[in-house]
Design an enzyme around this catalytic site. Structure first.
Site, PDB file in Angstrom:
ATOM      1  N   GLY A 252       0.782  -1.225   0.000  1.00 43.21           N
ATOM      2  CA  GLY A 252       0.000   0.000   0.000  1.00 43.21           C
ATOM      3  C   GLY A 252       0.810   1.269   0.000  1.00 43.21           C
ATOM      4  N   ASP A 253       2.106   1.192  -0.274  1.00 43.00           N
ATOM      5  CA  ASP A 253       2.935   2.407  -0.333  1.00 43.00           C
ATOM      6  C   ASP A 253       4.134   2.090  -1.217  1.00 43.00           C
ATOM      7  OD1 ASP A 253       4.116   4.944   0.217  1.00 43.00           O
ATOM      8  OD2 ASP A 253       3.205   4.953   2.201  1.00 43.00           O
ATOM      9  N   ASP A 254       5.257   2.800  -1.003  1.00 38.22           N
ATOM     10  CA  ASP A 254       6.435   2.567  -1.826  1.00 38.22           C
ATOM     11  C   ASP A 254       6.901   1.118  -1.697  1.00 38.22           C
ATOM     12  OD1 ASP A 254       6.622   5.324  -2.577  1.00 38.22           O
ATOM     13  OD2 ASP A 254       7.595   5.742  -0.655  1.00 38.22           O
ATOM     14  N   THR A 285       2.136  -0.907  -6.973  1.00 40.72           N
ATOM     15  CA  THR A 285       1.588  -0.089  -5.902  1.00 40.72           C
ATOM     16  C   THR A 285       0.635   0.912  -6.516  1.00 40.72           C
ATOM     17  OG1 THR A 285       2.061   1.596  -4.226  1.00 40.72           O
ATOM     18  CG2 THR A 285       3.667   1.355  -5.997  1.00 40.72           C
TER      19      THR A 285
END
Length: 469
Positions: A252-254, A285
């Site tokens: 859910g991010d980098d 992502t």
């Protein structure tokens, strides 16, 4: 509030099946220094010998702690191995020791406790000055180590599941008391190998080596729901000689975020991240970047080489995030042989990003962003080629794009400001600040251009057309 579902073991099997059939995952030569996965530890015990029960219900924190305490007596006798057999081993946070192999057998799953009391509260990192999410302390990671040497976390495709959904809900509901914990954090340590495992549902960043040297993360899968908050995959932080290779990450991010401290605290601590290799990375992502640098980069980031990269169904591929007040530098960054599919923004540099730890930061501490080379990139179904936005009065310089061929849907593929650089063989044509040719006059201004690009550009000037294959 929308419910955030965790990744399940079934999801893991589906991803592994996909990778087995994918031409994107190529197992071949390594760029990492030689690592000894089969290092023989003369002493070995099973977690079951210390009363652990693998039923997914019994809390085994004491069993892990007692086993490792026992094995510490062998650290000067060739080291030791802690064997985790098949089962579901629920536990709170526990510490590793030097000269240890933590081995998860096939069908072994270490589960993070869903009780926050089982994740102790510890001091903030000195290079951050406070918890990353809230002032003050932070929760310790599930698997933790400090001041260690020669640590291996590996196995026969076992799983470490942080069961992070309770933490994501607290974050969404603004009911956190302290900054969320990582799944694995190693501090001030040297000679770390993490391999052949799957990491699921981290409460916060998944694998976080901070103030470390000689770190290898190899052949791991990292999964979290695409809408889970801040579940970065691998975050080298004020660390050097790091090699990340043959990994699949969907979070859910980098997917990878390289960091080195936050504003005045990172400047004062003064430990950069440098000599970082990223090789054969695949992932997606929907909200952030495949590879990011920053936004906390106040100690400096340099000598990053990323090659053989595949991102799909993602928001951004390559991103640099910084702002006035960060100080530090990002320089000598090289990205090559990158393939993109269904990516919103291929290249994004942001000079006005992120918040500050407190009011003590110096707004005149301007970052230096220079010598960034991106070459041999192809992409299909890309919305925008690039948003490259520096800082007024603090231009990002020597940004070099070579052989970047993108199928872009936007009528305005590039948006550039406060940057200077060069380009050759870029389609759609690069933005005005980057249009000056690399060859033959500006090769020395660009970091680590490959040797074949000179002959390739000679052919282009002779009329050869480049297009996606």
């Amino acid at each position: 509030m929308r419910r955030l579902s965790s990744v399940t073991v079934v999801d893991v099997f589906l991803v592994l099946a996909l990778l087995c059939c994918s031409s994107w995952k190529v197992w071949s030569n390594t760029l990492c220094k030689e690592t000894n996965l089969d290092k023989v530890r003369p002493h070995s015990v099973s977690i079951t010998e210390f009363g652990a029960v693998g039923d997914g219900i019994t809390l085994n924190t004491k069993a892990f702690q007692n086993a490792i305490f026992y094995l510490n007596s062998f650290s000067d006798k060739g080291g030791a191995k802690l064997f985790v057999p098949a089962g579901r081993w629920l536990t709170g946070s526990f510490d590793l020791i030097s000269h240890l192999t933590l081995w998860l057998d096939k069908d072994a799953i270490i589960l993070g406790s869903t009780n926050s009391d089982d994740w102790p509260v510890v001091d903030p990192l000195p290079s951050y000055g406070r918890g990353r999410e809230l002032p003050g302390a932070r929760h310790r990671s599930l698997i933790y180590g400090s001041n260690l040497t020669d640590v291996i976390i590996t196995g026969n495709e076992g799983i470490i599941d942080g069961q992070g959904s309770i933490w994501w809900s607290k974050f969404r509901n603004k009911t956190l008391d302290y900054t969320r914990p990582h799944l694995v954090e190693l501090m001030n340590s040297t000679g770390i190998l993490i391999s052949n495992l799957t990491f699921l549902n981290s409460p916060f960043w998944t694998i976080h080596p901070v103030y470390c040297s000689q770190v290898t993360v190899q052949n791991v899968t990292i999964l979290a729901p695409l809408d889970s908050p801040n579940t970065d995959g691998i975050d080298p932080d004020s660390s050097d000689d790091v090699c990340i290779e043959d990994c699949y990450i969907s979070t859910g991010d980098d997917l990878i975020a390289i960091k080195s401290g936050w504003d005045e605290y990172g400047i004062a601590f003064g430990r950069p991240s440098t000599n970082i290799i990223i090789h054969r990375l695949v992932g997606k992502t929907q909200v952030s970047a495949g590879i990011a640098i920053g936004s906390e980069m106040s100690g400096g980031v340099s000598n990053v080489h990323a090659q053989d990269i595949r991102f799909y169904d993602s928001y951004t591929a390559i991103r640099i995030k910084t702002s006035p007040g960060r100080g530090g530098y990002v320089r000598n960054i090289y990205v090559s042989n990158m393939t993109l599919a269904n990516v919103d923004i291929a290249i994004r540099f942001t000079g006005l990003y992120g918040d500050h730890p407190d009011d003590g930061y110096d707004p005149n501490a301007l970052p230096v962003i220079e010598k960034i080379t991106i070459e041999d990139v192809k992409g299909d179904n890309i919305k925008k080629a690039g948003l490259i936005e520096g800082i007024e009065g603090d231009h990002f310089v020597d940004i070099c794009l070579s052989n970047v061929i993108l199928n872009v849907s936007s009528n305005y593929p590039w948006n550039c400001s406060n940057v200077r650089g060069y380009s050759d063989t870029v389609s759609p044509e690069a933005c005005e600040p980057l249009k000056e040719r690399i060859f033959p006059d500006h090769c020395s201004d660009c970091y680590h251009l490959s040797n074949h690009q000179q002959s390739s550009n000679d052919k282009t000037r002779a009329g050869q057309k480049f297009h996606l294959t």
